[in-house]
Write a protein that holds these residues in place. Structure first.
Motif, PDB file in Angstrom:
ATOM      1  N   THR A  29       2.065  -6.930  11.404  1.00 35.60           N
ATOM      2  CA  THR A  29       2.828  -6.292  12.458  1.00 35.60           C
ATOM      3  C   THR A  29       3.150  -4.863  12.051  1.00 35.60           C
ATOM      4  N   ARG A  30       3.162  -3.965  13.002  1.00 35.72           N
ATOM      5  CA  ARG A  30       3.394  -2.561  12.681  1.00 35.72           C
ATOM      6  C   ARG A  30       4.799  -2.349  12.132  1.00 35.72           C
ATOM      7  N   GLU A  31       5.740  -3.239  12.455  1.00 36.13           N
ATOM      8  CA  GLU A  31       7.102  -3.032  11.997  1.00 36.13           C
ATOM      9  C   GLU A  31       7.316  -3.608  10.608  1.00 36.13           C
ATOM     10  N   GLN A  32       6.378  -3.316   9.754  1.00 38.28           N
ATOM     11  CA  GLN A  32       6.458  -3.670   8.347  1.00 38.28           C
ATOM     12  C   GLN A  32       6.327  -2.380   7.562  1.00 38.28           C
ATOM     13  N   PRO A  33       6.814  -2.361   6.323  1.00 37.45           N
ATOM     14  CA  PRO A  33       6.717  -1.110   5.559  1.00 37.45           C
ATOM     15  C   PRO A  33       5.264  -0.692   5.367  1.00 37.45           C
ATOM     16  N   GLN A  34       5.069   0.617   5.369  1.00 38.76           N
ATOM     17  CA  GLN A  34       3.758   1.149   5.070  1.00 38.76           C
ATOM     18  C   GLN A  34       3.663   1.406   3.567  1.00 38.76           C
ATOM     19  N   HIS A  35       2.526   1.028   3.007  1.00 40.23           N
ATOM     20  CA  HIS A  35       2.303   1.207   1.575  1.00 40.23           C
ATOM     21  C   HIS A  35       1.266   2.293   1.383  1.00 40.23           C
ATOM     22  N   PHE A  36       1.590   3.233   0.516  1.00 40.53           N
ATOM     23  CA  PHE A  36       0.796   4.449   0.374  1.00 40.53           C
ATOM     24  C   PHE A  36      -0.105   4.421  -0.851  1.00 40.53           C
ATOM     25  N   GLY A  37      -1.251   5.073  -0.714  1.00 43.68           N
ATOM     26  CA  GLY A  37      -2.104   5.350  -1.859  1.00 43.68           C
ATOM     27  C   GLY A  37      -1.615   6.578  -2.611  1.00 43.68           C
ATOM     28  N   ASP A  38      -2.288   6.866  -3.730  1.00 45.04           N
ATOM     29  CA  ASP A  38      -1.895   7.991  -4.576  1.00 45.04           C
ATOM     30  C   ASP A  38      -2.289   9.342  -4.008  1.00 45.04           C
ATOM     31  N   GLY A  39      -3.082   9.350  -2.963  1.00 45.66           N
ATOM     32  CA  GLY A  39      -3.411  10.593  -2.291  1.00 45.66           C
ATOM     33  C   GLY A  39      -4.662  11.264  -2.815  1.00 45.66           C
ATOM     34  N   THR A  40      -5.215  12.120  -1.959  1.00 44.60           N
ATOM     35  CA  THR A  40      -6.304  13.020  -2.346  1.00 44.60           C
ATOM     36  C   THR A  40      -5.800  14.438  -2.167  1.00 44.60           C
ATOM     37  N   ARG A  41      -5.865  15.193  -3.247  1.00 48.61           N
ATOM     38  CA  ARG A  41      -5.482  16.606  -3.127  1.00 48.61           C
ATOM     39  C   ARG A  41      -6.701  17.386  -2.656  1.00 48.61           C
ATOM     40  N   LEU A  42      -6.618  17.964  -1.477  1.00 51.41           N
ATOM     41  CA  LEU A  42      -7.719  18.730  -0.891  1.00 51.41           C
ATOM     42  C   LEU A  42      -7.425  20.209  -1.031  1.00 51.41           C
ATOM     43  N   SER A  43      -8.337  20.900  -1.685  1.00 48.93           N
ATOM     44  CA  SER A  43      -8.198  22.349  -1.873  1.00 48.93           C
ATOM     45  C   SER A  43      -9.349  23.035  -1.173  1.00 48.93           C
TER      46      SER A  43
END
Lengths: 110, 114
Positions: free
Chosen positions: B98-112
């Motif tokens: 369900t959308r009303e659950q916490p979102q869990h994030f990845g470590d990200g991509t740094r784009l330069s």
């Protein structure tokens, strides 16, 4: 105009201190408020609050929502240097995207 | 504990080039998101994706952006013709049934963008 406002923007405390971080939000179609901890990379989920007055607790961290005041607080007791991070507040309002505040940068010094 | 994984961790691209950022969401999650964070600024929503289609997008997510779930595990963000102002950290996130659950994030991509 910011929809999610956090205060203070930065805070420096000594190890062992207790801190309170604040977050206020707009009421439009409010569903829930979330707290995240961001160290070097990913925001890490801490709490999700939907009901007013019910405290959520995890170890030394706790958080509570006040729907009347449109606000939430995050408490950290007995702070440690590992608590140094940016603490982000975000709300799910209306749509299902998260709207983030600017964050509170917490620095805990030994 | 299951986590969202993103590759590459850092991408350097010439202005005008196309770039694809990759994400593997948590395996039983059904809702997928991209956010970006320009250095020193707030985390901003770009797009949400459910059931193989975009469910919401922000004003930032214009025609140069697209998302795709090419197979059962990957979720990609494509930027067609990069601009200097696309330089940012891009985070992928996912949430469960369900959308009303916490979102869990990845470590990200740094784009330069150069």
């Amino acid at each position: 105009e910011d929809k999610v406002v956090q205060s203070p923007l930065s805070l420096v405390v000594h190890e062992g201190d207790t801190v309170t971080l604040n977050c206020s939000y707009e009421v439009t179609n409010f569903r829930s408020l979330l707290w995240y901890k961001q160290e070097k990379k990913a925001p890490t989920f801490l709490f999700m609050l939907t009901s007013s007055g019910i405290e959520k607790k995890s170890g030394r961290l706790s958080s509570i929502l006040d729907k009347k005041e449109l606000s939430s607080i995050l408490n950290i007791t007995a702070t440690q240097t590992g608590d140094s991070a940016i603490y982000l507040c975000a709300d799910y309002s209306g749509s299902y995207q998260l709207t983030f505040g600017k964050g509170t940068k917490l620095s805990v010094i030994p | 504990e299951p986590e969202v994984t993103q590759t590459p961790s850092h991408q350097v691209t010439q202005m005008g080039q196309e770039v694809i950022l990759r994400c593997v969401p948590i395996s039983n999650h059904l809702y997928f998101y991209w956010y970006r964070q320009i250095l020193g600024q707030k985390v901003e929503f770009l797009v949400s994706f459910y059931n193989n289609e975009i469910s919401e997008k922000s004003e930032i997510f214009d025609d140069q952006f697209s998302v795709e779930r090419p197979d059962g595990s990957n979720f990609t963000l494509k930027i067609r013709s990069t601009k200097l102002e696309d330089s940012a950290m891009y985070f992928c996130a996912s949430s469960s049934w369900t959308r009303e659950q916490p979102q869990h994030f990845g470590d990200g991509t740094r784009l330069s963008i150069l």
